[in-house]
Design a protein around this motif. Structure first.
Motif, PDB file in Angstrom:
ATOM      1  N   ILE A  17       0.857  -1.231   0.036  1.00 25.09           N
ATOM      2  CA  ILE A  17       0.038   0.193   0.063  1.00 25.09           C
ATOM      3  C   ILE A  17       0.835   1.352  -0.015  1.00 25.09           C
ATOM      4  O   ILE A  17       0.424   2.319  -0.713  1.00 25.09           O
ATOM      5  CB  ILE A  17      -0.987   0.012   1.146  1.00 25.09           C
ATOM      6  N   LEU A  18       2.033   1.052   0.833  1.00 26.33           N
ATOM      7  CA  LEU A  18       2.973   2.263   0.870  1.00 26.33           C
ATOM      8  C   LEU A  18       3.470   2.552  -0.386  1.00 26.33           C
ATOM      9  O   LEU A  18       3.939   3.774  -0.943  1.00 26.33           O
ATOM     10  CB  LEU A  18       3.803   2.227   2.000  1.00 26.33           C
ATOM     11  N   VAL A  19       3.980   1.518  -1.189  1.00 26.48           N
ATOM     12  CA  VAL A  19       4.595   1.642  -2.532  1.00 26.48           C
ATOM     13  C   VAL A  19       3.719   2.050  -3.649  1.00 26.48           C
ATOM     14  O   VAL A  19       4.186   2.808  -4.380  1.00 26.48           O
ATOM     15  CB  VAL A  19       5.591   0.237  -2.931  1.00 26.48           C
ATOM     16  N   ILE A  20       2.530   1.548  -3.669  1.00 29.00           N
ATOM     17  CA  ILE A  20       1.642   1.880  -4.740  1.00 29.00           C
ATOM     18  C   ILE A  20       1.102   3.387  -4.434  1.00 29.00           C
ATOM     19  O   ILE A  20       0.970   4.180  -5.499  1.00 29.00           O
ATOM     20  CB  ILE A  20       0.394   0.796  -4.772  1.00 29.00           C
ATOM     21  N   GLY A  21       0.643   3.533  -3.284  1.00 28.53           N
ATOM     22  CA  GLY A  21       0.207   4.927  -2.856  1.00 28.53           C
ATOM     23  C   GLY A  21      -1.015   5.185  -2.872  1.00 28.53           C
ATOM     24  O   GLY A  21      -1.928   4.284  -3.716  1.00 28.53           O
ATOM     25  N   PRO A  22      -1.658   6.106  -2.278  1.00 31.35           N
ATOM     26  CA  PRO A  22      -3.025   6.356  -2.118  1.00 31.35           C
ATOM     27  C   PRO A  22      -3.784   6.826  -3.539  1.00 31.35           C
ATOM     28  O   PRO A  22      -4.811   6.543  -3.904  1.00 31.35           O
ATOM     29  CB  PRO A  22      -3.108   7.547  -1.131  1.00 31.35           C
ATOM     30  N   GLN A  23      -2.949   7.444  -4.517  1.00 33.33           N
ATOM     31  CA  GLN A  23      -3.648   7.824  -5.858  1.00 33.33           C
ATOM     32  C   GLN A  23      -3.632   6.486  -6.888  1.00 33.33           C
ATOM     33  O   GLN A  23      -4.699   6.469  -7.372  1.00 33.33           O
ATOM     34  CB  GLN A  23      -2.602   8.712  -6.520  1.00 33.33           C
ATOM     35  N   ARG A  24      -2.954   5.540  -6.819  1.00 31.20           N
ATOM     36  CA  ARG A  24      -2.973   4.218  -7.670  1.00 31.20           C
ATOM     37  C   ARG A  24      -3.794   3.371  -6.909  1.00 31.20           C
ATOM     38  O   ARG A  24      -3.868   2.333  -7.505  1.00 31.20           O
ATOM     39  CB  ARG A  24      -1.537   3.997  -8.026  1.00 31.20           C
ATOM     40  N   LEU A  25      -3.942   3.332  -5.521  1.00 31.32           N
ATOM     41  CA  LEU A  25      -4.502   2.196  -5.014  1.00 31.32           C
ATOM     42  C   LEU A  25      -6.059   1.487  -5.544  1.00 31.32           C
ATOM     43  O   LEU A  25      -6.147   0.300  -5.586  1.00 31.32           O
ATOM     44  CB  LEU A  25      -4.530   2.543  -3.480  1.00 31.32           C
TER      45      LEU A  25
END
Length: 136
Positions: A17-25
């Motif tokens: 989740i941290l690597v993908i980020g909240p924008q692309r989640l």
């Protein structure tokens, strides 16, 4: 699954989740949902194809009949050796004749001639072994 226990899975999920980020989640969760739907569709399609090719309903198959654990060689041999041999030889023969013929068969096996001893012949020293030149 893959030797990963609960806390390790949670940690990997958190790192993902941290690597993908909240924008692309949301985009990646939608892709994962589509992947799961596609795998389920493929599995049901394969099940239908097997039903068509086999020609029988898989739910109606008696799977206990095909269980390899029921084929215990020790049990099969024990049942064969302890099987009741008092059945008549033929439909019209009395049971006493069958018992006598069974005893005669055991006596015949005990009185069977011994095997002849094996004779080994060796070649004299220096002589070549015979062989067929046309043999393959």
């Amino acid at each position: 699954m893959f030797g990963i226990n609960g806390p390790e899975f949670f940690l990997l999920l958190l790192i993902g989740i941290l690597v993908i980020g909240p924008q692309r989640l949301p985009e990646y969760t939608q892709k994962l949902a589509n992947l799961v739907k596609e795998v389920r569709r493929m599995a049901s399609g394969a099940r239908e194809q097997i039903k068509e090719e086999v020609g029988i309903d898989i739910d109606d198959v008696d799977w206990k009949k095909y269980d390899p654990r029921q084929y215990d060689p020790r049990r099969i041999i024990k049942e064969a050796l302890l099987d009741d041999d008092s059945k008549p030889v033929s439909a019209g023969a009395p049971a006493a004749v069958a018992a006598v013929s069974g005893a005669a068969a055991v006596a015949a096996v005990d009185a069977a001639p011994a095997r002849p001893q094996r004779v080994l012949q060796s070649l004299p020293p220096g002589e070549a072994a015979p062989y067929d030149t046309e043999a393959t």
